[in-house]
Design a protein around this motif. Structure first.
Motif, short mmCIF file in Angstrom:
data_model
loop_
_atom_site.label_atom_id
_atom_site.label_comp_id
_atom_site.label_asym_id
_atom_site.label_seq_id
_atom_site.Cartn_x
_atom_site.Cartn_y
_atom_site.Cartn_z
N UNK A 148 0.80 -1.21 0.00
CA UNK A 148 0.00 0.00 0.00
C UNK A 148 0.84 1.27 0.00
N UNK A 149 2.17 1.11 0.09
CA UNK A 149 3.05 2.28 0.05
C UNK A 149 3.44 2.81 1.40
N UNK A 150 3.34 1.99 2.45
CA UNK A 150 3.73 2.44 3.79
C UNK A 150 5.24 2.57 3.93
N UNK A 151 5.70 3.77 4.23
CA UNK A 151 7.14 4.00 4.32
C UNK A 151 7.74 3.38 5.58
N UNK A 152 7.04 3.46 6.70
CA UNK A 152 7.57 2.88 7.94
C UNK A 152 7.71 1.36 7.83
N UNK A 153 6.72 0.71 7.24
CA UNK A 153 6.80 -0.74 7.05
C UNK A 153 7.96 -1.08 6.14
N UNK A 154 8.19 -0.28 5.12
CA UNK A 154 9.30 -0.52 4.19
C UNK A 154 10.64 -0.41 4.92
N UNK A 155 10.82 0.65 5.70
CA UNK A 155 12.08 0.86 6.40
C UNK A 155 12.30 -0.22 7.47
N UNK A 156 11.26 -0.58 8.21
CA UNK A 156 11.39 -1.61 9.25
C UNK A 156 11.76 -2.95 8.62
N UNK A 157 11.14 -3.28 7.51
CA UNK A 157 11.45 -4.55 6.84
C UNK A 157 12.89 -4.59 6.36
N UNK A 158 13.36 -3.48 5.77
CA UNK A 158 14.75 -3.42 5.34
C UNK A 158 15.70 -3.53 6.53
N UNK A 159 15.32 -2.95 7.67
CA UNK A 159 16.17 -3.01 8.85
C UNK A 159 16.34 -4.45 9.33
N UNK A 160 15.25 -5.20 9.34
CA UNK A 160 15.32 -6.60 9.78
C UNK A 160 16.19 -7.43 8.83
N UNK A 161 16.01 -7.19 7.52
CA UNK A 161 16.83 -7.94 6.55
C UNK A 161 18.29 -7.54 6.66
N UNK A 162 18.57 -6.25 6.85
CA UNK A 162 19.95 -5.80 7.00
C UNK A 162 20.60 -6.42 8.23
N UNK A 163 19.84 -6.51 9.31
CA UNK A 163 20.36 -7.14 10.52
C UNK A 163 20.70 -8.61 10.28
N UNK A 164 19.84 -9.31 9.56
CA UNK A 164 20.09 -10.73 9.26
C UNK A 164 21.34 -10.88 8.40
N UNK A 165 21.54 -9.97 7.44
CA UNK A 165 22.72 -10.04 6.57
C UNK A 165 23.99 -9.78 7.37
N UNK A 166 23.96 -8.77 8.22
CA UNK A 166 25.14 -8.43 9.03
C UNK A 166 25.50 -9.59 9.96
N UNK A 167 24.50 -10.22 10.58
CA UNK A 167 24.75 -11.34 11.49
C UNK A 167 25.45 -12.47 10.74
N UNK A 168 24.97 -12.77 9.53
CA UNK A 168 25.59 -13.85 8.76
C UNK A 168 27.01 -13.48 8.34
N UNK A 169 27.23 -12.23 7.99
CA UNK A 169 28.57 -11.81 7.57
C UNK A 169 29.54 -11.89 8.74
N UNK A 170 29.11 -11.42 9.92
CA UNK A 170 29.96 -11.49 11.11
C UNK A 170 30.25 -12.94 11.47
N UNK A 171 29.25 -13.80 11.31
CA UNK A 171 29.45 -15.22 11.62
C UNK A 171 30.51 -15.84 10.72
N UNK A 172 30.50 -15.47 9.45
CA UNK A 172 31.52 -15.98 8.51
C UNK A 172 32.89 -15.46 8.90
N UNK A 173 32.98 -14.16 9.23
CA UNK A 173 34.27 -13.58 9.61
C UNK A 173 34.80 -14.19 10.90
N UNK A 174 33.90 -14.65 11.75
CA UNK A 174 34.31 -15.23 13.04
C UNK A 174 34.70 -16.69 12.94
N UNK A 175 34.77 -17.20 11.72
CA UNK A 175 35.17 -18.59 11.54
C UNK A 175 34.03 -19.56 11.41
#
Length: 433
Positions: free
Chosen positions: A360-387
């Protein structure tokens, strides 16, 4: 009451700066994440049994990574004002603007129809599939859509074309943009429409993005003169004056990497004496920025599917008879199953609701969804760097790819412009007393 309204206006005035900073951060983050994804896909495709996966790598590189990198770089080196060139959706300089017009929209449509031109379909799933099928089978498609090019920050309002020899790979075509109110050309001339006419000579790969696209004829003045000749043959009484050397810079290649040459002259076609009839009248066009873009729909679908997957996972947890529920029960954690299933189900329902708000074009929902996905990506990247285990099909490459695709879609220029305009429209709607 007046003081409340003033506070709301001040808050709305401050919001765009912060919103732009957040969107810019997600935009750049999406580009970096896309490069990481392309690297992972390349590694997968290097195995002999996965050599076919090189096609997936090309698709990600051509349609996700390179366009995003171009978009980031062009923000730095391209001026953000009119320079006589359209832009591609990737931010690259597109076709030169080589025709200007005076007149109403009805007069424009009447002239082009009488000159033997066919209005192009809007780009959507149906028309996109049809142009692909027509090109592969070499079947005629007179209303084939043209790719979006942008002037004034929005895509063309209308496009016309003439197919050549029943082959959709070859065609004359021209895009039209309505000028903003009181806008003047460099030099002071006032016009109602700007247009870019070029000739598609074949289908090939873009030099800059490696995407499949139409290749245009180098001499764009020939197509400009062809458009003028066809219009004059239909309306002999129209007047044409020429602005000499209007645009002579930035004319080396277009957005697909095709070489272009032009004398830079800009003919101004006066259609104000053209007569119209009811058949030429069309509904008032909507601003392309207010149409729900494909990236928004794609992002909403991804979130909706993620929600459904969470509900399916919750059902598996709650069912002792399922393999997952049985495995958890065997670990002595049977008592935790109902609570875990409830939490996962709540998350799934929330995701489905978020998908609706994004659609429907909700900007807050868009930003919150991107935030959750970005957090998941960062966690996986840190996990790879940590061995931890590397990202592959055996681990979570698919989940990572979906998170990156989601950020790329929702951080795109069209998705965020649509969400911002929808929020602004909602904010200006009168509230119930």
């Amino acid at each position: 009451m007046a003081e409340v309204a003033k506070r709301e206006r001040r808050r709305a005035a401050r919001a765009p700066g912060a919103a732009r900073a957040v969107d810019t951060a997600f935009f750049v983050f999406g580009g970096v994440a896309a490069v990481w994804l392309a690297t992972l896909l390349l590694q997968e495709s290097l195995h002999w049994r996965m050599i076919w996966f090189s096609l997936v790598f090309w698709a990600v590189l051509a349609y996700l990574v390179l366009p995003r990198l171009h978009r980031i770089l062009t923000r730095v080196y391209l001026p953000d004002y009119f320079i006589g060139r359209a832009r591609t959706s990737d931010g690259l300089l597109g076709d030169p603007v080589n025709v200007a017009l005076l007149g109403t929209e009805d007069q424009l449509h009447a002239t082009m129809r009488r000159a033997g031109w066919t209005r192009a379909d809007e780009v959507d799933l149906k028309s996109s599939w049809r142009i692909i099928h027509s090109t592969l089978t070499k079947r005629s498609y007179h209303e084939a859509p043209v790719s979006p090019l942008f002037v004034f920050g929005r895509q063309q309002d209308v496009a016309y074309q003439q197919e050549v020899d029943g082959n959709p790979g070859k065609r004359h075509h021209i895009r039209f943009w309505r000028c903003p109110p009181d806008w003047v050309l460099p030099g002071g001339a006032r016009v109602d429409w700007l247009a870019a006419g070029t000739y598609d000579r074949a289908v090939g790969l873009s030099l800059f993005t490696l995407q499949i696209t139409h290749k245009i004829e180098e001499d764009i003045d020939r197509e400009r003169d062809y458009v003028l000749a066809s219009v004059r043959s239909a309306e002999p009484d129209i007047e044409v004056r020429v602005i000499r050397d209007f645009a002579t810079g930035y004319h080396s290649r277009n957005g697909g990497g095709d070489t272009i040459s032009t004398d830079g002259d800009l003919p101004v076609v006066d259609l104000r004496r053209v007569s119209t009839d009811p058949a030429d009248r069309v509904p008032e066009p909507t601003d392309s920025r207010d149409r729900r873009p494909a990236p928004t729909t794609f992002g909403a679908v991804l979130v909706f599917c993620r929600g459904l997957a969470s509900l399916a996972f919750a059902a598996a947890l709650a069912t002792d008879g399922s393999p997952l529920g049985t495995a958890v029960a065997q670990q002595g954690l049977r008592s935790l199953l109902p609570a875990a299933a409830a939490v996962v189900a709540a998350f799934g329902l929330t995701e489905i609701a978020m998908a609706w708000f994004i659609y429907r074009g909700g900007n807050r929902a868009r930003v919150l969804t991107m935030s959750l996905s970005a957090l998941a990506i960062v966690v996986q990247f840190v996990n790879v760097l940590s061995g931890g285990p590397g990202i592959s099909f055996a681990t979570n490459l698919l989940g990572l790819a979906l998170d990156i695709l989601l950020i790329l879609a929702l951080s795109s220029e069209r998705a965020r412009t649509y969400a911002r305009r929808r929020d602004a429209l909602t904010a200006t709607e009168p509230r119930a007393p």
